[in-house]
Design a protein around this motif. Structure first.
Motif, PDB file in Angstrom:
ATOM      1  N   GLU A 271       0.959  -1.475   0.240  1.00 11.77           N
ATOM      2  CA  GLU A 271       0.286  -0.014  -0.039  1.00 11.77           C
ATOM      3  C   GLU A 271       0.929   1.500   0.391  1.00 11.77           C
ATOM      4  OE1 GLU A 271      -3.352  -0.030   2.824  1.00 11.77           O
ATOM      5  OE2 GLU A 271      -2.744  -2.159   3.346  1.00 11.77           O
ATOM      6  N   GLN A 272       2.007   1.303   0.847  1.00 11.12           N
ATOM      7  CA  GLN A 272       2.380   2.365   1.286  1.00 11.12           C
ATOM      8  C   GLN A 272       3.595   2.347  -0.080  1.00 11.12           C
ATOM      9  OE1 GLN A 272       5.580   2.536   4.233  1.00 11.12           O
ATOM     10  NE2 GLN A 272       6.748   3.289   3.001  1.00 11.12           N
ATOM     11  N   ILE A 273       4.112   1.447  -0.981  1.00 12.71           N
ATOM     12  CA  ILE A 273       4.442   1.243  -2.296  1.00 12.71           C
ATOM     13  C   ILE A 273       3.631   2.146  -3.301  1.00 12.71           C
ATOM     14  CG2 ILE A 273       5.782   0.184  -4.302  1.00 12.71           C
ATOM     15  CD1 ILE A 273       6.863  -1.679  -2.197  1.00 12.71           C
ATOM     16  N   PHE A 274       2.527   1.657  -3.332  1.00 13.29           N
ATOM     17  CA  PHE A 274       1.285   2.562  -3.780  1.00 13.29           C
ATOM     18  C   PHE A 274       1.133   3.893  -4.593  1.00 13.29           C
ATOM     19  CE2 PHE A 274      -3.222   3.240  -5.654  1.00 13.29           C
ATOM     20  CZ  PHE A 274      -2.546   3.354  -6.298  1.00 13.29           C
ATOM     21  N   LEU A 275       1.151   4.209  -3.099  1.00 16.63           N
ATOM     22  CA  LEU A 275       0.677   5.171  -3.035  1.00 16.63           C
ATOM     23  C   LEU A 275       1.696   6.461  -3.098  1.00 16.63           C
ATOM     24  CD1 LEU A 275      -1.854   4.747  -0.093  1.00 16.63           C
ATOM     25  CD2 LEU A 275      -2.733   5.586  -1.658  1.00 16.63           C
ATOM     26  N   SER A 276       2.714   5.970  -2.849  1.00 13.18           N
ATOM     27  CA  SER A 276       4.456   7.207  -2.296  1.00 13.18           C
ATOM     28  C   SER A 276       4.181   6.742  -4.080  1.00 13.18           C
ATOM     29  CB  SER A 276       5.422   6.320  -2.191  1.00 13.18           C
ATOM     30  OG  SER A 276       5.653   5.186  -2.462  1.00 13.18           O
ATOM     31  N   GLY A 277       3.530   6.512  -5.446  1.00 10.77           N
ATOM     32  CA  GLY A 277       3.947   6.727  -6.505  1.00 10.77           C
ATOM     33  C   GLY A 277       4.961   5.717  -7.554  1.00 10.77           C
ATOM     34  N   LEU A 289      -8.537   2.415   1.003  1.00  6.82           N
ATOM     35  CA  LEU A 289      -9.731   2.809   1.746  1.00  6.82           C
ATOM     36  C   LEU A 289      -8.869   4.208   2.569  1.00  6.82           C
ATOM     37  CD1 LEU A 289     -10.713   5.433  -0.703  1.00  6.82           C
ATOM     38  CD2 LEU A 289     -11.178   2.412  -1.062  1.00  6.82           C
ATOM     39  N   ARG A 290      -8.838   3.356   3.746  1.00  8.31           N
ATOM     40  CA  ARG A 290      -8.618   3.368   5.044  1.00  8.31           C
ATOM     41  C   ARG A 290      -7.096   4.520   4.808  1.00  8.31           C
ATOM     42  NH1 ARG A 290      -8.744  -2.134   7.336  1.00  8.31           N
ATOM     43  NH2 ARG A 290      -6.130  -2.818   7.596  1.00  8.31           N
ATOM     44  N   SER A 291      -6.240   3.709   4.002  1.00  7.98           N
ATOM     45  CA  SER A 291      -4.750   4.867   3.892  1.00  7.98           C
ATOM     46  C   SER A 291      -4.824   5.334   3.026  1.00  7.98           C
ATOM     47  CB  SER A 291      -3.734   3.533   3.461  1.00  7.98           C
ATOM     48  OG  SER A 291      -3.671   2.380   4.280  1.00  7.98           O
ATOM     49  N   SER A 292      -5.473   5.613   1.572  1.00  7.34           N
ATOM     50  CA  SER A 292      -5.642   6.541   1.213  1.00  7.34           C
ATOM     51  C   SER A 292      -6.301   7.565   1.411  1.00  7.34           C
ATOM     52  CB  SER A 292      -6.015   5.838  -0.325  1.00  7.34           C
ATOM     53  OG  SER A 292      -7.695   5.363  -0.059  1.00  7.34           O
ATOM     54  N   ASN A 293      -7.526   7.319   2.136  1.00  8.65           N
ATOM     55  CA  ASN A 293      -7.565   8.671   2.620  1.00  8.65           C
ATOM     56  C   ASN A 293      -7.352   9.289   3.902  1.00  8.65           C
ATOM     57  OD1 ASN A 293      -9.847   9.033   1.559  1.00  8.65           O
ATOM     58  ND2 ASN A 293     -10.930   7.574   2.953  1.00  8.65           N
ATOM     59  N   ASN A 294      -5.772   9.123   3.922  1.00 11.59           N
ATOM     60  CA  ASN A 294      -4.663   9.928   5.181  1.00 11.59           C
ATOM     61  C   ASN A 294      -3.693   9.788   4.758  1.00 11.59           C
ATOM     62  OD1 ASN A 294      -2.887   9.776   7.185  1.00 11.59           O
ATOM     63  ND2 ASN A 294      -3.082   7.312   7.878  1.00 11.59           N
ATOM     64  N   PHE A 295      -3.968  11.075   4.170  1.00 14.36           N
ATOM     65  CA  PHE A 295      -2.074  11.802   4.158  1.00 14.36           C
ATOM     66  C   PHE A 295      -1.360  12.460   4.769  1.00 14.36           C
ATOM     67  CE2 PHE A 295      -5.034  12.179   0.700  1.00 14.36           C
ATOM     68  CZ  PHE A 295      -4.805  12.861  -0.500  1.00 14.36           C
ATOM     69  N   THR A 296      -2.191  12.044   6.388  1.00 12.44           N
ATOM     70  CA  THR A 296      -0.586  12.732   7.067  1.00 12.44           C
ATOM     71  C   THR A 296       0.683  11.601   7.027  1.00 12.44           C
ATOM     72  OG1 THR A 296      -2.364  13.069   8.314  1.00 12.44           O
ATOM     73  CG2 THR A 296      -0.320  12.436   9.518  1.00 12.44           C
ATOM     74  N   ASP A 297       0.042   9.854   7.082  1.00 13.81           N
ATOM     75  CA  ASP A 297       1.022   9.367   6.600  1.00 13.81           C
ATOM     76  C   ASP A 297       1.225   8.766   5.400  1.00 13.81           C
ATOM     77  OD1 ASP A 297       1.400   8.632   9.656  1.00 13.81           O
ATOM     78  OD2 ASP A 297      -0.572   7.667   9.650  1.00 13.81           O
ATOM     79  N   PHE A 298       0.662   8.954   4.524  1.00 12.62           N
ATOM     80  CA  PHE A 298       0.182   8.150   3.102  1.00 12.62           C
ATOM     81  C   PHE A 298       0.266   9.164   2.133  1.00 12.62           C
ATOM     82  CE2 PHE A 298      -1.273   5.201   5.810  1.00 12.62           C
ATOM     83  CZ  PHE A 298       0.238   3.959   5.600  1.00 12.62           C
ATOM     84  N   PRO A 299       0.891  10.088   1.852  1.00 17.60           N
ATOM     85  CA  PRO A 299       0.617  11.604   1.322  1.00 17.60           C
ATOM     86  C   PRO A 299       1.094  11.649  -0.156  1.00 17.60           C
ATOM     87  CG  PRO A 299       3.235  11.532   2.197  1.00 17.60           C
ATOM     88  CD  PRO A 299       2.378  10.753   2.657  1.00 17.60           C
ATOM     89  N   ASP A 383     -12.115  14.623  -4.686  1.00 21.93           N
ATOM     90  CA  ASP A 383     -11.164  15.045  -5.399  1.00 21.93           C
ATOM     91  C   ASP A 383     -10.153  14.251  -5.999  1.00 21.93           C
ATOM     92  OD1 ASP A 383      -9.903  16.464  -3.683  1.00 21.93           O
ATOM     93  OD2 ASP A 383     -10.013  18.184  -4.643  1.00 21.93           O
ATOM     94  N   THR A 384      -9.353  13.691  -5.230  1.00 19.55           N
ATOM     95  CA  THR A 384      -8.248  13.234  -5.865  1.00 19.55           C
ATOM     96  C   THR A 384      -8.598  11.121  -6.076  1.00 19.55           C
ATOM     97  OG1 THR A 384      -7.755  11.659  -3.044  1.00 19.55           O
ATOM     98  CG2 THR A 384      -7.628  13.660  -3.439  1.00 19.55           C
ATOM     99  N   TYR A 385      -9.818  11.020  -6.019  1.00 20.03           N
ATOM    100  CA  TYR A 385     -10.388   9.463  -7.061  1.00 20.03           C
ATOM    101  C   TYR A 385     -11.026   9.825  -8.343  1.00 20.03           C
ATOM    102  CZ  TYR A 385      -9.238   7.975  -2.053  1.00 20.03           C
ATOM    103  OH  TYR A 385      -9.272   7.629  -0.699  1.00 20.03           O
ATOM    104  N   ASP A 386     -11.163   9.293  -8.747  1.00 21.23           N
ATOM    105  CA  ASP A 386     -11.589   8.882 -10.301  1.00 21.23           C
ATOM    106  C   ASP A 386     -13.061   7.748  -9.590  1.00 21.23           C
ATOM    107  OD1 ASP A 386     -11.723   9.056 -12.914  1.00 21.23           O
ATOM    108  OD2 ASP A 386     -12.936   6.787 -12.929  1.00 21.23           O
ATOM    109  N   ARG A 387     -14.723   9.104  -9.642  1.00 18.25           N
ATOM    110  CA  ARG A 387     -15.272   8.635  -9.309  1.00 18.25           C
ATOM    111  C   ARG A 387     -16.012   7.775  -9.414  1.00 18.25           C
ATOM    112  NH1 ARG A 387     -17.331  12.704  -4.844  1.00 18.25           N
ATOM    113  NH2 ARG A 387     -19.317  11.174  -4.775  1.00 18.25           N
TER     114      ARG A 387
END
Length: 446
Positions: A271-277, A289-299, A383-387
């Motif tokens: 998850e961290q690898i994906f969310l870091s790009g 979603l619980r990680s992707s909504n967490n911009f503090t730990d996973f900007p 706005d950070t998701y393709d709804r």
């Protein structure tokens, strides 16, 4: 591996405990579903006036990802029934911890099951209350026809509470740069080509969470049957071979996905690898979603799109995907407060679980506010998701679903064999032969 052998020994003790419990006459497993017959004394014994009932609910989701908010809301409005949430990790060690707690009489009133294989073992061991004793809640009506997939011998030993979605999360910015569309249906061959085009330098094009790793295999066998017409194992089905070949080629030839050995030894934080790009495609479930909504730990600075899990079958009509309903919550048959646990469980299922949506868990009950749950799921990060693609994988995809029901012994057995193949110590033909032979032996001994 040492833990597995100890687990086997514990399972024997657990089953023995279940047999003794069944002989004691305290269970109600023979009552017809919905009859109300055989309610246990612990379920019907009233609490003394003024007493506060204390319940413990065990689940695999971190408290801060919704469960703590759920129990806080309940506790605020129900001073007579107070709930404490206990987190266990949903892996082999964590499930063993939960089973041990119930076997040794520790405080477990409610618990969440995440696979059919786990709930089946717990029913066999006598850990789960059969719910026909409670007649004021119609599970089939509330949750719809998919709920029946969680029945065991025609009976409910819990309530499936969430709409369970599995998907491939996509870095939409990376897809746009490569001029690749967001798929609404695709094959593993097509995903392999996407991974090649999206691979950058030493970075992988596709990574997976280990939990849904083997879903393509079960997708095939849930549709085609785990056994052939003659009763023999179907583990050597051509599409099982296809899954093994495709994934191995992505590891060894394309180098677009991590070798299994690397992933297991490094405990790769996918998850961290994906969310870091660092990797543009991730096979996972809605808990992302619980990680992707967490911009503090996973900007992150990219938009996430979503695609269904690809199929092995060429024809889309021959495909079933993992999903349906999940988070199957049971009441401990040994709990002294079954009636109080039931009151909480009904409330939870019909909307009390709303804070869980922020972690990707949408309520399954028809009486829950689905629109509010969806908005809670994406929060202020909409706005950070393709709804459009998110709505599709969560609500609009009509592909039939399955709940993994294969016994845990078979899950472990086949994993031992395909791991040898991916680690290079066993050929493809040897792997298929070993999986088939061991499955046949299991069925014969069972």
């Amino acid at each position: 591996m040492k833990k597995k052998s100890w687990f086997a020994g514990l399972t024997t003790l657990v089953l023995a405990a279940g047999v003794l419990a069944g002989c004691s006459g305290n269970g109600n497993n023979n009552a017809p579903a919905g009859s109300g017959a055989g309610a246990s004394s612990s379920a019907s014994t009233p609490t003394k006036s003024g007493d506060t009932v204390k319940l413990k609910m065990w689940g695999g989701v971190p408290p801060e990802a919704g469960p703590q908010a759920v129990v806080d809301a309940w506790n605020k409005d129900h001073p007579d029934i107070q709930v404490e949430y206990v987190r266990y990790v949903n892996d082999d060690e964590g499930n063993l911890k939960l089973d041990t707690a119930m076997m040794t009489g520790q405080d477990v009133d409610l618990f969440v099951n995440y696979t059919m294989s786990h709930i089946a073992k717990r029913v066999e061991a006598g850990f789960t209350a059969e719910l026909s004793q409670f007649q004021d809640y119609n599970i089939d009506e509330k949750m719809g026809p998919d709920a029946a997939g969680w029945k065991i011998n025609g009976k409910y030993y819990g309530i499936p509470t969430t709409k369970s979605s599995f998907f491939v999360a996509l870095n939409k910015d990376a897809l746009d740069a490569a001029n690749l569309p967001v798929p609404k249906e695709w094959t593993w061959d097509e995903l392999r080509e996407y991974a090649k085009k999206l691979k950058s330098g030493d970075r992988y094009g596709f990574i997976q969470h280990t939990e849904p790793y083997v879903d393509p295999l079960d997708s095939v066998l849930s549709k085609e049957g785990y056994t052939k017409a003659d009763g023999a194992s179907n583990m050597d089905h051509p599409l099982v071979r296809k899954w093994l070949e495709t994934l191995n080629a992505m590891m060894a030839e394309d180098k677009t996905t991590p070798p299994l050995g690397e992933q297991l030894t490094s405990k790769m934080p996918v998850e961290q690898i994906f969310l870091s790009g660092e990797a543009p495609m991730l096979n996972i479930g809605a808990w992302l979603l619980r990680s992707s909504n967490n911009f503090t730990d996973f900007p992150r600075d990219f938009k996430i799109a979503f695609a269904p899990v690809p199929r092995l079958a060429e024809n889309a009509a021959d495909y079933v995907t993992r999903g349906g309903l999940g988070d199957f919550i049971s009441i401990n048959s040994k709990s002294k407060n079954q009636q109080a646990a039931w009151e909480f469980l009904k409330w939870y299922a019909d909307g009390g679980m709303a804070p869980m949506a922020a972690g990707g868990r949408l309520p399954a009950s028809k009486d829950a506010d689905q629109e509010a749950a969806f908005e809670s799921m994406i929060g202020d990060k909409g706005d950070t998701y393709d709804r459009e693609s998110l709505m599709y994988v969560m609500f609009e995809n009509t592909t039939p679903t399955y709940v993994r029901s294969v016994p845990q012994e078979v899950v472990d057995m086949r994993a031992q064999e395909y791991e040898k193949y991916f680690l290079g110590s066993q050929s493809l033909d040897q792997t298929l032969a070993a999986m088939t032979s061991r499955h046949n032996d299991f069925m014969k001994n069972k």
